[in-house]
Design a protein around this motif. Structure first.
Motif, PDB file in Angstrom:
ATOM      1  N   PRO A  60       0.827  -1.217   0.000  1.00  0.00           N
ATOM      2  CA  PRO A  60       0.000   0.000   0.000  1.00  0.00           C
ATOM      3  C   PRO A  60       0.857   1.261   0.000  1.00  0.00           C
ATOM      4  CG  PRO A  60      -0.739  -1.577   1.671  1.00  0.00           C
ATOM      5  CD  PRO A  60       0.578  -2.064   1.169  1.00  0.00           C
ATOM      6  N   GLN A  61       0.272   2.341  -0.494  1.00  0.00           N
ATOM      7  CA  GLN A  61       0.974   3.614  -0.534  1.00  0.00           C
ATOM      8  C   GLN A  61       1.382   4.025   0.870  1.00  0.00           C
ATOM      9  OE1 GLN A  61      -1.273   6.756  -2.342  1.00  0.00           O
ATOM     10  NE2 GLN A  61       0.398   8.217  -2.302  1.00  0.00           N
ATOM     11  N   GLY A  62       2.624   4.453   1.012  1.00  0.00           N
ATOM     12  CA  GLY A  62       3.148   4.875   2.310  1.00  0.00           C
ATOM     13  C   GLY A  62       3.803   3.757   3.095  1.00  0.00           C
ATOM     14  N   PHE A  63       3.513   2.502   2.744  1.00  0.00           N
ATOM     15  CA  PHE A  63       4.093   1.357   3.438  1.00  0.00           C
ATOM     16  C   PHE A  63       5.385   0.924   2.743  1.00  0.00           C
ATOM     17  CE2 PHE A  63      -0.154   1.190   5.049  1.00  0.00           C
ATOM     18  CZ  PHE A  63      -0.133   0.453   6.219  1.00  0.00           C
ATOM     19  N   THR A  64       6.184   0.180   3.471  1.00  0.00           N
ATOM     20  CA  THR A  64       7.346  -0.500   2.908  1.00  0.00           C
ATOM     21  C   THR A  64       7.288  -1.959   3.338  1.00  0.00           C
ATOM     22  OG1 THR A  64       8.722   0.073   4.818  1.00  0.00           O
ATOM     23  CG2 THR A  64       8.807   1.563   2.927  1.00  0.00           C
ATOM     24  N   ILE A  65       8.004  -2.810   2.613  1.00  0.00           N
ATOM     25  CA  ILE A  65       8.045  -4.224   2.991  1.00  0.00           C
ATOM     26  C   ILE A  65       8.881  -4.374   4.252  1.00  0.00           C
ATOM     27  CG2 ILE A  65       8.833  -6.514   2.306  1.00  0.00           C
ATOM     28  CD1 ILE A  65       8.197  -5.796  -0.559  1.00  0.00           C
ATOM     29  N   GLY A  66       8.279  -4.989   5.266  1.00  0.00           N
ATOM     30  CA  GLY A  66       8.995  -5.243   6.508  1.00  0.00           C
ATOM     31  C   GLY A  66       9.625  -6.621   6.536  1.00  0.00           C
ATOM     32  N   ALA A  67       8.914  -7.602   6.048  1.00  0.00           N
ATOM     33  CA  ALA A  67       9.425  -8.980   5.956  1.00  0.00           C
ATOM     34  C   ALA A  67       8.737  -9.609   4.765  1.00  0.00           C
ATOM     35  CB  ALA A  67       9.137  -9.763   7.238  1.00  0.00           C
ATOM     36  N   ASP A  68       9.525 -10.117   3.812  1.00  0.00           N
ATOM     37  CA  ASP A  68       8.937 -10.652   2.589  1.00  0.00           C
ATOM     38  C   ASP A  68       8.309 -12.009   2.852  1.00  0.00           C
ATOM     39  OD1 ASP A  68       8.147 -10.399  -0.006  1.00  0.00           O
ATOM     40  OD2 ASP A  68      10.159 -10.110  -0.809  1.00  0.00           O
ATOM     41  N   TRP A  69       7.675 -12.568   1.822  1.00  0.00           N
ATOM     42  CA  TRP A  69       6.829 -13.748   1.964  1.00  0.00           C
ATOM     43  C   TRP A  69       7.560 -14.903   2.644  1.00  0.00           C
ATOM     44  CZ3 TRP A  69       1.995 -12.659   1.272  1.00  0.00           C
ATOM     45  CH2 TRP A  69       1.621 -11.686   0.357  1.00  0.00           C
ATOM     46  N   GLN A  70       6.902 -15.469   3.654  1.00  0.00           N
ATOM     47  CA  GLN A  70       7.386 -16.675   4.324  1.00  0.00           C
ATOM     48  C   GLN A  70       6.216 -17.638   4.489  1.00  0.00           C
ATOM     49  OE1 GLN A  70       9.886 -16.198   7.828  1.00  0.00           O
ATOM     50  NE2 GLN A  70      10.435 -14.111   7.207  1.00  0.00           N
ATOM     51  N   ALA A  71       6.521 -18.930   4.361  1.00  0.00           N
ATOM     52  CA  ALA A  71       5.469 -19.950   4.377  1.00  0.00           C
ATOM     53  C   ALA A  71       5.114 -20.347   5.805  1.00  0.00           C
ATOM     54  CB  ALA A  71       5.927 -21.181   3.594  1.00  0.00           C
ATOM     55  N   GLY A  72       3.809 -20.499   6.047  1.00  0.00           N
ATOM     56  CA  GLY A  72       3.350 -21.056   7.308  1.00  0.00           C
ATOM     57  C   GLY A  72       3.444 -22.561   7.294  1.00  0.00           C
ATOM     58  N   GLY A  73       3.373 -23.166   8.467  1.00  0.00           N
ATOM     59  CA  GLY A  73       3.482 -24.620   8.569  1.00  0.00           C
ATOM     60  C   GLY A  73       2.622 -25.201   9.663  1.00  0.00           C
ATOM     61  N   ASN A  74       1.446 -24.581   9.892  1.00  0.00           N
ATOM     62  CA  ASN A  74       0.562 -25.005  10.995  1.00  0.00           C
ATOM     63  C   ASN A  74       1.295 -24.944  12.330  1.00  0.00           C
ATOM     64  OD1 ASN A  74      -1.648 -25.435   9.323  1.00  0.00           O
ATOM     65  ND2 ASN A  74      -1.128 -27.573   8.951  1.00  0.00           N
ATOM     66  N   ALA A  75       2.122 -23.934  12.467  1.00  0.00           N
ATOM     67  CA  ALA A  75       2.867 -23.692  13.702  1.00  0.00           C
ATOM     68  C   ALA A  75       3.100 -22.185  13.782  1.00  0.00           C
ATOM     69  CB  ALA A  75       4.188 -24.455  13.700  1.00  0.00           C
ATOM     70  N   ASP A  76       3.634 -21.742  14.913  1.00  0.00           N
ATOM     71  CA  ASP A  76       3.928 -20.322  15.057  1.00  0.00           C
ATOM     72  C   ASP A  76       4.985 -19.911  14.040  1.00  0.00           C
ATOM     73  OD1 ASP A  76       2.151 -20.329  17.112  1.00  0.00           O
ATOM     74  OD2 ASP A  76       3.646 -20.220  18.708  1.00  0.00           O
TER      75      ASP A  76
END
Length: 688
Positions: free
Chosen positions: A325-341
């Motif tokens: 979104p406008q005004g935002f920057t990427i903080g952490a790029d895509w990471q996969a979930g695994g049914n865990a934290d």
């Protein structure tokens, strides 16, 4: 059902009319029409259920009945109406083919050409649709929503329920015992009894992509001593479910982090098959809703020892989760979930921020696939403690063994308050505010005459750019160490800086002369310089002192600083700056007075005047520190005038004889000094 060829409806009605005409005119007797249409819509029935056999374009008055292959009549006789009639079979326990026998009123009988076959069992070919019928394809659902499956033509007496098989179809779908282990999708694990017409099967809330199947079960009356019959309908209904937007987000190590720490965002039970990305918005001051009660669109963050910080959250309702979104920057790029934290590590924190999480999920549709995107509902704020090494520097002016009561605090982190404190605590000192500039809107800059700071008190100085604030500390003794508290202006998150402000003693320094000739140079001498300090000479001015020459490091030896040529009274400032983590610039002031300049030009406006006329005497390049007096033979003429730095004008008395005028210059302030200007002005009389 046999494949006999039948006539069209029009032909059948014409033939029926013909037969009735022949009978009415007693021209002869006719047999029932045999090639009527017999459309069987129920070829399969559950055990011990009845079936309905329809006859289209029946002949009026003809009786129609069912007969078995042995010729036995079964069921009731139904008289034709000229339209469609229905014959009901007895309960069916085995596959059977019925012959339809027709008997005309004249007694003539015939079997219809078309037979009706009925099978016993569950109809696995039934159609099923997802509601609404005009819904999108593929059918994409929000997480935890339901669907309804509609069977347009259910089997009467058969129970239906929605099921799914995550590991593929069961090996024996007709095994009643195995059916008890089905993963049931129907709401409340309930079944819906078929009626022979349409029925609806509502589902449970769905949380994953699901291939919905339909299990059909027929349970028989106990008297029949027949086991239940079950199987899975052939149809497969695919629904695709977006990622769960309600994951619980937790900032680690907390919502308040150290400056330049790398905080993490924990996503509890992040889903397998879903990727997550964090985007970060640096909070402008306008995002802080000071004193507001929590409500929609607001996020409250507890701050120890302070009121909760209330933040206005940005709206992402119209923002595409697939984009930043406008005004935002990427903080952490895509990471996969695994049914865990899952933990997303953000960049080093240097400013208060809001963090939003986007989730994407790839859905397989056979050989192809598509992606759905959502925003997680929860947003987080990460508040940052002040920079513990903010590049702060302090300036004080020494008067003997104490400061003059003022302290200039410069540098530092923008948007932060800095408050000096003595030990033991003395009178309260107001915080100094370091201006936060708004690169997009100057009206949003902070300070006097600008946007309200939303605090009780803070010391600032107006100016462009904003000048370093000067706080009132009262006199502080040389040798004092002051702690500096730093607090973020909007969040009120604070720390004590690890390094104190130390007002160290300054080695003796002196000026070589307090009274000098105009245009001469004064010298400030440090007999024994300290290697822990640097030294620089300035001329005192507002708003900032003007440097004279380059700074010099102390070396344990004498240092001699020469001023520029001095034209008027001035104050020389020796700035002694400590080489400490927080440099302290100690100002020593030396007042240098200037003697009257005897070389100021003196001239008459007219060299000769008529007897009895007055004239004017002009003095050029006067000094502002001086009072000038016009004299004749030592006697004053008129009133004294203060120098202006330019020309002043005296008016003489009427002149009756040639006269020579002199001018004396006297200092207005101590030290006292008087001089008679070298130049004089002679005025003669014009001849009559």
């Amino acid at each position: 059902m046999s494949a006999a060829i039948t006539s069209t409806t029009t032909v059948l009605r014409l033939r029926e009319a013909r037969n009735r005409m022949i009978g009415a005119l007693q021209l002869g007797e006719t047999y029932p029409v045999r090639d009527l249409v017999v459309p069987n819509e129920r070829l399969t029935v559950a055990f011990n259920d009845t079936a309905t056999i329809k006859i289209e374009t029946s002949e009026r008055g003809v009786g129609y009945g069912l007969r078995t292959k042995t010729g036995d009549a079964v069921g009731a006789i139904v008289t034709g109406t000229g339209d469609t009639i229905a014959l009901t079979t007895p309960p069916i326990r085995d596959d059977v083919t019925f012959t339809i026998h027709a008997r005309a009123p004249n007694g003539r009988e015939a079997d219809l050409l078309t037979t009706a076959g009925v099978k016993v069992g569950l109809d696995l070919s039934l159609a099923a649709i997802l509601l609404p019928e005009d819904g999108p394809s593929p059918r994409i659902l929000d997480y935890n929503t339901t669907v309804t499956v509609r069977l347009p033509s259910s089997q009467d007496g058969v129970d239906y329920r929605l099921v799914r098989f995550a590991n593929g179809d069961p090996a024996h779908p007709d095994d009643v015992a195995a059916a008890a282990q089905d993963d049931i999708v129907s709401v409340g694990n309930q079944t819906v009894r078929g009626t022979g017409g349409p029925i609806a099967l509502p589902s449970k809330p769905l949380q994953a992509d699901t291939e919905i199947r339909i299990r059909a079960t027929k349970t028989f009356d106990a008297a029949l001593a027949r086991p239940p019959q079950t199987n899975i309908l052939a149809i497969r209904l695919r629904v695709y479910v977006k990622a769960n937007p309600d994951l619980v987000l937790t900032p680690e190590p907390g919502a308040i982090v150290d400056f330049q720490a790398a905080p993490k965002i924990k996503l509890a039970a992040a889903q397998s098959g879903v990727d997550y990305r964090a985007v970060v918005l640096r909070l402008p001051d306008a995002a802080f809703a000071q004193g507001a009660a929590p409500g929609p669109g607001l996020l409250a963050v507890p701050v120890p020892g302070q009121p909760n910080v209330v933040i206005r959250l940005p709206s992402l309702a119209a923002a595409d989760p697939a984009a930043v979104p406008q005004g935002f920057t990427i903080g952490a790029d895509w990471q996969a979930g695994g049914n865990a934290d899952l933990r997303l590590t953000l960049p080093q924190a240097t400013a208060d921020s809001v963090v939003a999480i986007a989730a994407r999920k790839v859905h397989a549709t056979g050989p192809a696939s598509f992606t759905s995107w959502i925003w997680l509902r929860q947003m987080l704020a990460v508040l940052v403690r002040p920079n513990p090494q903010p590049g702060l520097n302090v300036t004080v002016t020494l008067t003997g063994a104490t400061t003059d009561g003022a302290m200039t605090i410069a540098g530092g982190q923008r948007g932060v308050y800095y408050t000096p404190r003595t030990t033991p605590p003395g009178p309260a000192i107001l915080p100094a505010y370091v201006h936060q500039r708004n690169p997009d809107d100057a009206n949003a800059n902070k300070g006097i005459g600008q946007l309200e700071l939303e605090v009780d008190f803070a010391v600032t100085r107006d100016g462009q750019p904003p000048l370093p604030p000067v706080v009132d500390t009262a006199a502080v003794a040389v040798g004092t160490s002051l702690a500096i508290g730093a607090m973020m202006a909007q969040s009120r998150v604070g720390i004590d800086l690890p390094n104190p402000v130390v007002i160290a003693a300054v080695p003796a320094a002196q000026v070589n002369a307090g009274l000098v000739d105009r245009g001469s140079v004064a010298h400030v001498v440090v007999p024994t310089s300290a290697a822990t300090d640097s030294y620089a000479l300035f001329q005192e001015a507002a708003p900032d002192d003007v440097a004279i020459g380059a700074p010099r490091d102390g070396n344990g030896q004498a240092l001699d600083f020469a001023s520029a040529a001095i034209a008027n009274d001035t104050v020389l400032v020796l700035a002694v700056t400590s080489k400490a983590p927080i440099p302290v610039r100690r100002r020593l002031r030396f007042t240098v007075a200037v003697r009257p300049d005897p070389s100021c030009p003196v001239r008459a406006s007219e060299a000769a005047v008529p007897a009895g006329n007055a004239t004017k005497i002009l003095v050029d390049k006067t000094q502002v520190e001086m009072s000038y007096q016009l004299t004749v033979a030592g006697a004053p003429v008129g009133a004294a005038q203060q120098g202006t730095g330019d020309t002043i004008v005296f008016s003489t008395d009427p002149i009756t004889a040639p006269t020579t005028f002199s001018v004396t210059a006297t200092r207005l302030t101590p030290p006292a000094a008087t001089a008679t200007l070298a130049a004089t002005a002679a005025v003669t009389l014009k001849p009559n």
